[in-house]
Design a protein around this motif. Structure first.
Motif, PDB file in Angstrom:
ATOM      1  N   ALA A   1      -2.279  15.582  -4.690  1.00 47.70           N
ATOM      2  CA  ALA A   1      -2.162  17.130  -4.547  1.00 47.70           C
ATOM      3  C   ALA A   1      -2.748  17.514  -3.396  1.00 47.70           C
ATOM      4  O   ALA A   1      -2.229  18.061  -2.526  1.00 47.70           O
ATOM      5  N   TYR A   2      -3.865  16.790  -3.020  1.00 46.94           N
ATOM      6  CA  TYR A   2      -4.598  17.223  -1.719  1.00 46.94           C
ATOM      7  C   TYR A   2      -3.747  16.599  -0.481  1.00 46.94           C
ATOM      8  O   TYR A   2      -3.566  17.463   0.527  1.00 46.94           O
TER       9      TYR A   2
ATOM     10  N   SER B   1       0.678  -1.229   0.070  1.00 40.70           N
ATOM     11  CA  SER B   1      -0.028   0.046   0.024  1.00 40.70           C
ATOM     12  C   SER B   1       0.701   1.389   0.058  1.00 40.70           C
ATOM     13  O   SER B   1       1.745   1.440   0.703  1.00 40.70           O
ATOM     14  N   ASN B   2       0.615   2.106  -0.833  1.00 37.87           N
ATOM     15  CA  ASN B   2       1.260   3.690  -0.863  1.00 37.87           C
ATOM     16  C   ASN B   2       0.373   4.497   0.061  1.00 37.87           C
ATOM     17  O   ASN B   2      -0.647   4.354   0.718  1.00 37.87           O
ATOM     18  N   LYS B   3       0.752   5.676   0.063  1.00 37.35           N
ATOM     19  CA  LYS B   3       0.301   6.591   1.063  1.00 37.35           C
ATOM     20  C   LYS B   3      -0.951   7.188   0.589  1.00 37.35           C
ATOM     21  O   LYS B   3      -1.788   7.416   1.403  1.00 37.35           O
ATOM     22  N   SER B   4      -1.023   7.252  -0.768  1.00 41.73           N
ATOM     23  CA  SER B   4      -2.347   7.690  -1.273  1.00 41.73           C
ATOM     24  C   SER B   4      -3.282   6.654  -1.061  1.00 41.73           C
ATOM     25  O   SER B   4      -4.524   7.193  -0.520  1.00 41.73           O
ATOM     26  N   GLU B   5      -3.327   5.547  -1.020  1.00 43.06           N
ATOM     27  CA  GLU B   5      -4.337   4.342  -0.942  1.00 43.06           C
ATOM     28  C   GLU B   5      -4.685   4.398   0.667  1.00 43.06           C
ATOM     29  O   GLU B   5      -5.610   4.230   1.212  1.00 43.06           O
TER      30      GLU B   5
ATOM     31  N   ASP C   1     -11.360   4.829 -11.272  1.00 44.82           N
ATOM     32  CA  ASP C   1     -13.119   4.495 -11.365  1.00 44.82           C
ATOM     33  C   ASP C   1     -13.672   4.362  -9.964  1.00 44.82           C
ATOM     34  O   ASP C   1     -14.776   4.912  -9.481  1.00 44.82           O
ATOM     35  N   ASP C   2     -12.951   3.352  -9.268  1.00 51.52           N
ATOM     36  CA  ASP C   2     -13.479   3.112  -7.800  1.00 51.52           C
ATOM     37  C   ASP C   2     -13.383   4.423  -6.768  1.00 51.52           C
ATOM     38  O   ASP C   2     -14.439   4.760  -6.194  1.00 51.52           O
ATOM     39  N   LEU C   3     -12.267   5.095  -6.898  1.00 48.03           N
ATOM     40  CA  LEU C   3     -12.206   6.238  -6.223  1.00 48.03           C
ATOM     41  C   LEU C   3     -13.162   7.189  -6.423  1.00 48.03           C
ATOM     42  O   LEU C   3     -13.540   8.038  -5.610  1.00 48.03           O
ATOM     43  N   GLY C   4     -13.371   7.634  -7.865  1.00 48.62           N
ATOM     44  CA  GLY C   4     -14.042   8.813  -8.280  1.00 48.62           C
ATOM     45  C   GLY C   4     -13.173  10.084  -8.407  1.00 48.62           C
ATOM     46  O   GLY C   4     -13.791  10.920  -8.738  1.00 48.62           O
ATOM     47  N   PHE C   5     -12.042   9.835  -8.199  1.00 48.15           N
ATOM     48  CA  PHE C   5     -11.129  10.998  -8.732  1.00 48.15           C
ATOM     49  C   PHE C   5      -9.792  10.201  -9.256  1.00 48.15           C
ATOM     50  O   PHE C   5      -9.567   9.081  -8.912  1.00 48.15           O
ATOM     51  N   SER C   6      -8.813  11.074  -9.612  1.00 50.83           N
ATOM     52  CA  SER C   6      -7.684  10.662 -10.113  1.00 50.83           C
ATOM     53  C   SER C   6      -6.574  10.455  -8.923  1.00 50.83           C
ATOM     54  O   SER C   6      -6.710  11.384  -7.970  1.00 50.83           O
ATOM     55  N   TYR C   7      -5.596   9.805  -9.081  1.00 53.09           N
ATOM     56  CA  TYR C   7      -4.455   9.952  -8.027  1.00 53.09           C
ATOM     57  C   TYR C   7      -3.808  11.295  -8.066  1.00 53.09           C
ATOM     58  O   TYR C   7      -3.219  11.667  -7.106  1.00 53.09           O
TER      59      TYR C   7
END
Length: 238
Positions: free
Chosen positions: A201-202, A129-133, A190-196
């Protein structure tokens, strides 16, 4: 990146030594995260790194990509076909129509396999798992989060790609659309509803559209339980 890679490799060696273990085992899915984990493991333990390819009614391309990574890294791999085990569990259980519950069995079976190999060979289990996930809880509790060491959980997805390029991961893997590979046609974004890119960025403190901020904040808050140990009842405080 070279300095970061050197620190990661030294960290892995220290953690394995501190645990009295002899090497590392990890899942090799054909994706960029597992490829980076594999490359770091191979640098840390050239002779005692093992990648497990664990199809569970998966796309053939994923195994092909996993073997492409293994060949590029000269990595030892073993295949554990979990399809029959998955079928037996589903057929032995009460029939539910909850597709996500069924899909999450797959990473939990993979975790069980990794620990079977890890304990048998005295290896530590690495998580991908990475930080974003990790921030939004986009992982299976007691599945891909079931590990001894999180190698990439302080690296956002864009930083994982930087590591992949520095580690000379095959271009096909770097260019591959991120997917958990649990169901046909599925993709992470697609699952998240937004791009990595939006998520990274957030996390890095930049302004993003308010609609995405709302979704990300909700996901982060709702998945807090995934990032913490189970709560303990305190008999003297309740």
């Amino acid at each position: 990146m070279d300095q970061t890679i050197k620190k990661l490799v030294n960290w892995l060696r220290k953690k394995v030594l501190d645990a009295g273990c002899q090497g590392l085992v990890f899942g090799l899915s054909g994706g960029v995260d597992s490829a980076v984990v594999a490359a770091l493991s191979k640098l840390a333990f050239p002779e005692t790194s093992l990648g497990l390819i664990m199809p569970c009614h998966s796309k053939e391309e994923d195994e092909e990509d996993a073997r492409l990574v293994a060949k590029a890294l000269d990595l030892k791999v073993e295949k554990v076909d979990l399809g029959p085990t998955y079928d037996t569990l589903i057929n032995s259980s009460r029939p539910f129509s909850h597709d996500l519950a069924k899909s999450n069995i797959k990473p939990r079976l993979r975790m069980t396999s990794l620990y079977y190999y890890g304990q048998s060979k005295n290896y530590l289990v690495l998580g991908p798992s990475n930080k974003s996930e990790y921030y939004v809880g986009y992982f299976t509790k007691h599945g891909d989060s079931g590990c001894d060491l999180f190698v990439l959980a302080d690296f956002t997805k864009d930083q994982v790609y930087d590591l992949a390029r520095a580690l000379k991961i095959p271009k096909k893997i770097i260019d591959k659309k991120p997917s958990a590979g649990l169901v046909a046609g599925q993709s992470d974004e697609d699952d998240l509803g937004f791009s990595y890119d939006v998520l990274d960025a957030y996390i890095n403190g930049h302004q993003i559209e308010s609609k995405y901020k709302t979704i990300i904040d909700k996901m982060h808050n709702n998945t807090k339980h995934k990032r913490t140990m189970p709560e303990i009842f305190k008999k003297d405080k309740e």
